[in-house]
Design an enzyme around this catalytic site. Sequence first.
Site, PDB file in Angstrom:
ATOM      1  N   ASP A  60       0.857  -1.185   0.000  1.00 13.80           N
ATOM      2  CA  ASP A  60       0.000   0.000   0.000  1.00 13.80           C
ATOM      3  C   ASP A  60       0.896   1.238   0.000  1.00 13.80           C
ATOM      4  O   ASP A  60       2.085   1.161   0.348  1.00 13.80           O
ATOM      5  CB  ASP A  60      -0.884  -0.025   1.246  1.00 13.80           C
ATOM      6  CG  ASP A  60      -1.685   1.243   1.407  1.00 13.80           C
ATOM      7  OD1 ASP A  60      -2.466   1.574   0.506  1.00 13.80           O
ATOM      8  OD2 ASP A  60      -1.503   1.918   2.445  1.00 13.80           O
ATOM      9  N   ASP A 107      -0.380   5.180   0.765  1.00 16.95           N
ATOM     10  CA  ASP A 107      -0.715   6.161   1.802  1.00 16.95           C
ATOM     11  C   ASP A 107      -0.753   5.499   3.170  1.00 16.95           C
ATOM     12  O   ASP A 107      -1.519   4.562   3.413  1.00 16.95           O
ATOM     13  CB  ASP A 107      -2.072   6.806   1.502  1.00 16.95           C
ATOM     14  CG  ASP A 107      -2.045   7.684   0.268  1.00 16.95           C
ATOM     15  OD1 ASP A 107      -1.158   8.536   0.172  1.00 16.95           O
ATOM     16  OD2 ASP A 107      -2.909   7.502  -0.607  1.00 16.95           O
ATOM     17  N   ASP A 110      -1.505  -0.396   6.076  1.00 12.99           N
ATOM     18  CA  ASP A 110      -1.754   0.268   7.352  1.00 12.99           C
ATOM     19  C   ASP A 110      -3.231   0.327   7.715  1.00 12.99           C
ATOM     20  O   ASP A 110      -3.584   0.796   8.787  1.00 12.99           O
ATOM     21  CB  ASP A 110      -1.243   1.713   7.290  1.00 12.99           C
ATOM     22  CG  ASP A 110      -2.117   2.577   6.371  1.00 12.99           C
ATOM     23  OD1 ASP A 110      -2.840   3.461   6.876  1.00 12.99           O
ATOM     24  OD2 ASP A 110      -2.107   2.344   5.152  1.00 12.99           O
TER      25      ASP A 110
END
Length: 328
Positions: free
Chosen positions: A14, A16, A209
Amino acid sequence: MAELVEKHDALLLDLDGTVWSGGEAIPHAVEAIEASGLRAMYVTNNASRSAADVAERLRDIGLAASEEDVLTSAMAALGLAKGRLEAGDPVLVVGADSFKQLVRDAGYAVVESADDHPKVVLHGHNLETGWRELSEAALAIQRGAVYLASNLDTTLPMERGLMVGNGSMVAAVTSATGVTPEAAGKPGPAMFHQAAELAGAGSPLAVGDRLDTDIAGGVAAGMPTLHVLTGVSGPQALLEAPENQRPTYIGADLRSLGADPGELRPRPQGGFTARVDGDAVVLDGGDAGAGLLEAVRTAVSAAWDSGARVERVRAASEVAEAALEHWW
């Protein structure tokens, strides 16, 4: 000591909250990715930038990335649309110019109005999307167009905090039409399978995250997952995570790629013990120097194993109390 990266042949990362935040590299991320020695595929739900633009930004923060290393949800959404379209068919794109160009390059006609009778509405994130664009999409869907979304993230992490994401804009169209779109991006498994195929990987590791997108998508794809505490989902979210959002490993940041996988697994560690009492995990014990990560892995393992609805953690020792100061 064995390292987590030794168990895998590619990283599905991922962006961001995992690799960067607000356009700046998250501490240790670049060094950890480069040191892993693995093929890195950057899998992002953000459909507002082209793969080339994303690769350029990755190079700007010090990563050796090319356009072929990036898979956006816009690219995945176009993949869903191809089975419903023939060359030259009209498509209404609610999204960024790069998304529209992607559709043109695939041989379809990009239109701006429901009056052009689009066969498909593709909906991706764009900072410029407003009432007019959403209304044209709603009209087209009411007239029979297939509704497809790049992703359904309700929020978008930006410099000032969590902004309105594509899922929130999609919700407006769904409210007006009663139609929920099929989504190409995370938490569905399609992007993960496609990224693994592009990387030629047989044992990839999905890293992110956010539990309800990155981790849920990896779980849905049947892949091991590493959750890092550098973005959206913190310890409390882990504690309350449903089974389909529970990561294989939990780490502070991407340096965890070089850690012993046994240490990263949710389990009692750091001298802590945990038991479930009603809606709480009671965290006790703790070796000198044991901190938040050991407390998190111990507490969530007790919560997950119990099968009960657990909503909080209660400290029963001084070391546990100190570790829980930064729980949220």
